[in-house]
Design an enzyme around this catalytic site. Sequence first.
Site, PDB file in Angstrom:
ATOM      1  CE  LYS A 194      -4.223   1.682   0.363  1.00 30.83           C
ATOM      2  NZ  LYS A 194      -5.160   1.687  -0.748  1.00 30.83           N
ATOM      3  CG  ASP A 226      -6.667  -0.665  -2.525  1.00 31.55           C
ATOM      4  OD1 ASP A 226      -5.547  -1.003  -2.952  1.00 31.55           O
ATOM      5  OD2 ASP A 226      -7.024   0.528  -2.471  1.00 31.55           O
ATOM      6  CG  ASP A 250      -3.860 -13.074   8.842  1.00 29.70           C
ATOM      7  OD1 ASP A 250      -4.287 -14.195   8.540  1.00 29.70           O
ATOM      8  OD2 ASP A 250      -4.018 -12.562   9.962  1.00 29.70           O
TER       9      ASP A 250
END
Length: 368
Positions: A194, A226, A250
């Site tokens: 990100k 995203d 995760d």
Amino acid sequence: MNKSFNVSLLPGDGIGKEISAEASKVLEWFNQNSELKINLKEELVGGASIDKYGVPLTDETLKSISNCDAILLGAVGGPKWENLNFEKRPERGLLKIRKELDLFANFRPAIVFDALASSSTLKTEVIKNLDILIIRELTSGIYFGEPRGISQIDQNNKRGFNTLAYTTEEIKRIAEVAFEAADTRSKKLCSVDKANVLESTELWREVVTDVSKGYPDVKLSHMYVDNASMQLVRNPKQFDVIVTTNMFGDILSDCASMLTGSLGMLPSASIGAKKNNKCNAMYEPVHGSAPDIAGQGIANPLAMILSIAMMFKYSFLNLEYFNLINKVVNKILNNGYRTKDIFMEKNNLISTQEMGNLVIEELENEKI
Ligand code: NAD
């Protein structure tokens, strides 16, 4: 090449014990029928260790498993220990092993077996032949960063906080593992971050790009997390190997695991650097101890048996037996045998033990 290995088996709790019994049979079969000599030593972890010793992992067990070549773990946890305070819970035993042995690279393959392609919630054509590998950084990032905690701001207001931090060295070593893995597959690596809003992952992108110079055959791409989550569901086959941070890994790996239809089919490996002859790998199913079905003999042992295949590949460097186990599992599924979690109309419903026996039967049918 070394053919003799010491393996620590940690069945843990709940279905961990049932699937470990089937895994033991498979390891014993290789002992009897191949040139491998696997010395299996069973130890306690999680709730089983709490019940006997009062802690989820004793120092003696940690020392013993640190000296083996690989660890095979079932699963830990269950309602019996849920009310213990955080530090004493079964899951702490697992986290302690990962941290103490510095198992920083978590390999989570998401492979769709042909016979199960129709059991995913996604369209068959989207996931048929899917075979991707998510490599998640496991011992740093926001789950371990300091400072962390919950502080009191005023009488009615608190502040919960965590720290997301990565050093160049931490990023470099996971990137190298990922490039090595991509180099043995389709030579495509996607690094997920990100970097547009988080400085720690801006550094992540910079270091991964730098490491890529040492792997000119691997095509590196970058993607924001995203977008990656959306692309994983839209068109998962565009990926081959994905490398990402602890928290993003995760979440993305759980999402990818459900593309394959069942938690009961998914193995994993957590691997660290080889240091002072200390154990540097643990293999375990992705799923937990499944208290809702424990003791009923209906758990799927294939995730654990496929974890043995990963152990053969990554710790014993034996691709032949990795392929053999995968072939045998494929054959059993193609013949319509299923445990309850992957059962569909017209299949043959079998128990945990029967699935283990079938794996042995099919191994017997293969000449090695
Ligand atoms: P879970 O993975 O144990 O179970 C989720 C669902 O999947 C359940 O309905 C279960 O019956 C089913 N399932 C899981 N594995 C299966 C298998 N092999 N065959 C058939 N069905 C299977 O997750 P949960 O219920 O959220 O957690 C239960 C306990 O496990 C908790 O204490 C949790 O902390 C622990 N846990 C441990 C690990 C680990 O040891 N690595 C991982 C996740 C959860």
